[in-house]
Design a protein around this motif. Structure first.
Motif, short mmCIF file in Angstrom:
data_model
loop_
_atom_site.label_atom_id
_atom_site.label_comp_id
_atom_site.label_asym_id
_atom_site.label_seq_id
_atom_site.Cartn_x
_atom_site.Cartn_y
_atom_site.Cartn_z
N CYS A 1 0.88 -1.25 -0.16
CA CYS A 1 -0.06 0.01 -0.01
C CYS A 1 0.78 1.27 -0.08
O CYS A 1 0.44 2.20 -0.56
N ILE B 1 2.15 1.98 -3.59
CA ILE B 1 0.85 2.18 -4.50
C ILE B 1 0.50 3.45 -4.28
O ILE B 1 0.15 4.22 -5.22
N LEU B 2 0.22 4.01 -2.97
CA LEU B 2 0.03 5.19 -2.69
C LEU B 2 0.94 6.21 -3.12
O LEU B 2 0.46 7.34 -3.78
N ARG C 1 -3.79 8.93 -3.69
CA ARG C 1 -4.96 8.36 -2.79
C ARG C 1 -6.04 8.12 -3.54
O ARG C 1 -6.76 6.92 -3.29
N LYS D 1 -7.20 7.31 -6.68
CA LYS D 1 -7.25 6.31 -7.53
C LYS D 1 -6.97 4.98 -6.64
O LYS D 1 -7.75 3.78 -6.96
N THR D 2 -6.09 4.91 -5.86
CA THR D 2 -5.90 3.80 -5.25
C THR D 2 -7.10 3.53 -4.56
O THR D 2 -7.50 2.21 -4.59
N GLN D 3 -7.81 4.34 -3.73
CA GLN D 3 -8.85 4.08 -2.71
C GLN D 3 -10.18 3.56 -3.86
O GLN D 3 -10.56 2.43 -3.56
N LEU E 1 -9.12 -0.10 -5.53
CA LEU E 1 -9.16 -1.43 -4.61
C LEU E 1 -10.55 -1.60 -3.98
O LEU E 1 -10.86 -2.82 -4.01
N SER F 1 -7.18 -1.54 0.91
CA SER F 1 -8.02 -0.44 0.80
C SER F 1 -8.11 0.30 2.45
O SER F 1 -8.46 1.43 2.43
N THR G 1 -5.30 2.62 3.05
CA THR G 1 -5.56 3.60 2.08
C THR G 1 -6.65 4.74 2.86
O THR G 1 -6.29 5.83 2.75
#
Length: 543
Positions: free
Chosen positions: A378, A381-382, A387, A389-391, A394, A430, A433
């Motif tokens: 994570c 990825i962050l 934030r 797009k990642t949230q 996921l 997630s 995140t």
């Protein structure tokens, strides 16, 4: 200014003192993982049928097979029904053999289980047939205890200190955890589990708050990552422990007793210097800071300690400030929903470990193991994708996996378990995140309030997740369809949120986020709401 931040820098961001503190948090984190999911292994399905020993009064020489053939109806598959029996009659055995029994009823004298089966919650308290739902209700009550604990121990730690609350929570968890192993009734079991759930909230909130208040900003990711990984390792240990100890009472003792080891470390557990300063207990703060510096082999100049002064109380925003302006109202609503569905799908998958078709011990081991790369990955990825797009991705991924599971036939447990493991990976990442994103989205004046509200939203989802599983009695796909649809919608709504990576943290509730570079400094340390805003102080919130 209290000067405590400058003094903590002189003490050392992550020296021996802080490492010992993080090490102390390992035992509670492992114990929390045990209590979170141990019930799954105490209610394992076993063959059962109604107790029809009434017929022994007229046919004492009947074999077991003859007894069952005479007293139990068969289902469409040719097997004996588990929750029905022929109604007892006051006939002679010859009449029963000649005419048979036709009227059926629910089990009236309890159930019979395999004699070689070790004692479990299911067999001791008859959690079958009409009482089967009590299993999920008990899990929901445990989650309600966690919600209650967050409402009690959070304010209590601000009032009496971090150290006393940690000790109280650990004592309650150990005492009632051991007490569960000796309960005579299932309703007493549920009450004790509620108290254990409350103590779990007290431990998770306060231990992390204490650790992060002692650790420098640059090293906080290590502390948070350690606690998350310990929770995952605790799940893996639970799989091995429950595999080796099949007696539920012994398993409860084995999982609850080790927490008392923590009390041998009472002398090492410090109070938060920051909390002492906010309460005006300056001399106590000086002593604990000097002890920390000595442990880290640092020296504190006397003039630096003299800078310590009671903090002036900073006026915080109210709950209504989260909903007063349109952009704040939209942002808060979306984050509350995102936390809700994130917790919903996480517990929806975690609590379904017994229903995926493969060996539950191996499945639990995989579920625990997959969280480690999810939490660690994570961070990267962050940094790479931000934030928002990642949230969004996921959440959508975890939801889609659940929806796909609904279409997998029951005779393909491997495919189901693999998909569930992927979903658990996405839900875990997630979750991490969500902590980061929410702490950066909420302005400084309402950050603690916003994070606390998000945490409560997640707790409510944890209460509802076991209850949604009850809908599986109508169709096995219904729970997974509900667990999956929420995160997909939540992920899509997250697209409407602003990106906070490479933006300065907002101090007030005005529109917009002025640009600055905070992405590297507030990646995982903000998971406890401890992110420095521009010109602002430091917020301490452990959800």
């Amino acid at each position: 200014m209290s000067g405590v931040g400058d003094i903590l820098k002189a003490v050392g961001d992550f020296g021996r003192f802080q490492k010992c503190l993080v090490l102390l948090s390992v035992i509670p984190c492992l114990s929390v993982a045990f209590h979170q999911f141990c019930q799954l292994f105490m209610v394992v399905e076993v063959p059962h049928h109604c107790d029809t020993s009434w017929i022994r009064a007229v046919g004492p020489n009947l074999t077991e097979e003859e007894q069952l053939n005479l007293t139990l109806p068969r289902g469409a598959d040719g097997e004996f029904q588990q929750c029905s029996m022929f109604s007892p009659v006051d006939w002679e055995l010859d009449a029963i053999l000649a005419y048979g029994l036709n009227d059926t009823q629910k089990c009236s004298s309890g159930w019979v289980y395999p004699s070689e089966q070790p004692p479990s919650l299911l067999t001791e308290f008859d959690l079958v047939c009409d009482r089967k739902d009590l299993n999920d209700i008990a899990q929901a009550i445990y989650m309600a205890g966690m919600l209650l604990g967050s409402m009690i121990f959070g304010p209590l730690s601000d009032r009496i200190g971090r150290r006393p609350v940690i000790l109280i929570s650990i004592f309650l968890q150990g005492l009632f955890g051991l007490g569960i192993a000796f309960v005579p009734h299932f309703y007493v079991y549920m009450a004790f589990r509620c108290v254990v759930g409350a103590s779990v909230s007290g431990i998770t909130m306060t231990v992390l708050a204490l650790a992060t208040e002692w650790i420098g900003v640059s090293s906080r990711p290590k502390a948070v990552l350690t606690s998350h990984c310990c929770f995952a390792i605790g799940q893996m240990i639970l799989a091995g422990l429950s595999y080796g100890i099949r007696n539920w009472r012994l398993l409860e003792i084995a999982g609850s007793a080790p927490i008392f080891v923590f009390f041998f470390c009472i002398g090492v557990l410090p109070e938060s210097a920051r909390w002492l300063v906010t309460k005006g207990r300056i001399e106590e703060a000086k002593k604990v800071l000097q002890k920390a510096a000595a442990t880290n082999k640092r020296s504190l100049p006397p003039e630096l300690l003299e800078q310590l002064k009671p903090e002036k109380e900073v006026k915080s925003g109210s709950f209504l400030d989260l909903f007063r302006k349109k952009h704040m109202r939209n942002m808060t609503s979306i984050m509350l929903f995102a936390w809700f569905v994130n917790s919903f799908v996480y517990y929806g998958l975690s609590l379904n470990v017994t229903n995926f078709g493969l060996d539950i011990y191996l499945t639990q081991l995989a579920f625990g193991a997959v969280e480690i790369p999810a939490r660690v990955g994570c961070i990267f990825i962050l940094q790479r994708f931000g934030r928002r797009k990642t949230q969004a991705v996921l959440l959508v991924l975890s939801g889609l996996v659940c929806l796909i599971i609904t279409s997998i036939p029951e005779d393909q447990p491997v495919a189901t378990t693999v998909l569930a493991t992927i979903g658990k990976f996405a839900a875990s990442a997630s979750f991490s995140t969500s902590y980061v994103y929410a702490a950066e989205l909420f302005p400084t004046v309402v950050r603690q309030t916003g994070l606390g509200l998000c945490s409560m939203s997640a707790r409510v989802a944890g209460i509802l997740a076991p209850l949604v599983r009850l809908l599986g009695q109508y169709h096995r796909a219904i729970p997974m369809a509900i667990f999956g649809s929420g995160p997909v919608l939540g992920g899509l709504l997250c697209v409407l949120l602003p990106e906070t990576c490479s933006t300065d943290l907002a101090d007030g509730t005005g529109d917009g986020h002025p640009t600055a570079q905070v992405c590297e400094n507030a990646t995982i340390g903000s998971q406890n709401g401890q992110v420095k805003g521009k010109g602002g102080g430091q917020d301490n919130e452990s959800t």
